[in-house]
Design an enzyme around this catalytic site. Structure first.
Site, PDB file in Angstrom:
ATOM      1  N   GLU A   1       0.815  -1.212   0.000  1.00 44.55           N
ATOM      2  CA  GLU A   1       0.000   0.000   0.000  1.00 44.55           C
ATOM      3  C   GLU A   1       0.853   1.270   0.000  1.00 44.55           C
ATOM      4  OE1 GLU A   1      -4.210  -0.944   1.812  1.00 44.55           O
ATOM      5  OE2 GLU A   1      -2.679  -1.154   3.364  1.00 44.55           O
TER       6      GLU A   1
ATOM      7  N   HIS B   1     -10.799  -1.568   7.457  1.00 42.99           N
ATOM      8  CA  HIS B   1      -9.392  -1.616   7.073  1.00 42.99           C
ATOM      9  C   HIS B   1      -8.490  -1.044   8.156  1.00 42.99           C
ATOM     10  CE1 HIS B   1      -6.310  -0.703   3.598  1.00 42.99           C
ATOM     11  NE2 HIS B   1      -5.734  -1.178   4.676  1.00 42.99           N
TER      12      HIS B   1
END
Length: 236
Positions: free
Chosen positions: A76, A163
C-alpha cells in the site's frame, strides 16, 4: 537522514508496542525532498513492526518506487505516495490497523466530541470531523491512493472502513500522536455505542491547545521511554 530513519523505525516500534496495528501490517514514511521518502519496507528477515530496524527504512523515489537489497515496498505504498503528492503541507504519513478503527467503521459509530479535557487532541480530531473512506480493499494502485487522498482532503486523520487508519502531519512524532489520539477517540466511541448512550457534544470552552511540546514531544519521549524499559529502543 539518519535521524529521520531512526524516527520512522521508532514510530513503527511504537505502533507495534501499543497494539495500534496487527503484527506484520502497517507502515510509516517521511518526505526527504521533492522526490524521495524514507518508508518502512519488508526485508528478507521480516519480524514485524515491533522489531523494525533502521535498515528496514529505505530511501525510495516517489517516481520510480524501486527498492533494492532484498527489500520490498509495502503493498500500500500508494497511500504514502499519493497523499504526499496531494499534500505539500505534510511530510509524514502513517498507516495502521487498530481494532478500534475496524469496529467503529464497520458499525458506523459516530466520532463526536463527547469528552473534553480527558484527551484534548482526540477531542479536536472529533470536533474537526474524521473522514471515512468507504473502500475496504488494499490501497495498492495510483487510482486507489488518489481516491483515499481525496477522501482525506486537508484532514489530519482518515478512517478506512473495514481496514484501518491513515494520519498525516509535518513530522513523524506528530503522525504517531494523531494515531494515538484517533485510537482513543474510536475506542471511547465504540464503548459508548456498546452502552447504548449518546452524550451531547462538548463545547470547546476551557479546552486550550496545550501545544506540540506537550501533545507531541512529551508523548513521543514517553513512548520511546516505554520502548527503553522493554529493551526495544535500539533500532540501529
Amino acid at each position: 537522514m539518519e535521524e529521520l530513519r531512526r524516527d520512522v523505525a521508532l514510530a513503527c516500534r511504537i505502533l507495534g508496542a501499543t497494539g495500534l496495528t496487527t503484527p506484520l501490517l502497517g507502515h510509516v514514511s517521511v518526505r526527504v525532498d521533492d522526490d524521495h521518502v524514507l518508508v518502512r519496507c519488508r526485508g528478507p528477515h521480516e519480524r514485524g513492526l515491533l522489531f523494525t530496524t533502521t535498515g528496514d527504512i529505505r530511501l525510495v523515489s516517489l517516481t520510480t518506487s524501486v527498492v533494492c537489497d532484498g527489500y520490498e515496498l509495502p503493498n500500500e505504498f500508494p497511500i504514502h505516495r499519493e497523499i504526499l503528492r496531494a499534500r505539500p503541507d505534510v511530510d509524514g504519513v502513517l498507516h495502521a490497523h487498530p481494532r478500534s478503527a475496524l469496529l467503529a467503521g464497520l458499525a458506523d459509530v459516530p466520532t463526536r466530541p463527547v469528552f473534553g479535557a480527558f484527551d484534548i487532541p482526540a477531542y479536536r480530531l472529533a470536533a474537526s470531523g474524521v473522514p471515512l473512506h468507504p473502500d475496504a480493499g488494499l490501497i495498492h494502485s495510483v487510482e486507489a491512493g488518489q481516491a483515499l487522498a481525496a477522501t482525506m482532503g486537508e484532514a489530519a486523520v482518515c478512517l478506512l472502513r473495514g481496514h484501518g487508519i491513515v494520519t498525516a502531519a509535518g513530522d513523524v512524532p506528530t503522525v504517531v500522536a494523531h494515531a494515538l489520539a484517533l485510537d482513543e477517540l474510536l475506542t471511547v466511541s465504540v464503548e459508548l455505542a456498546r452502552l447504548g448512550v449518546a452524550p451531547p457534544d462538548v463545547p470547546p470552552t476551557g479546552l486550550p491547545d496545550l501545544g506540540p511540546s506537550f501533545n507531541v514531544d512529551a508523548l513521543w519521549r514517553h513512548h520511546v521511554g516505554l520502548l527503553e524499559l522493554r529493551g526495544l529502543a535500539e533500532v540501529g
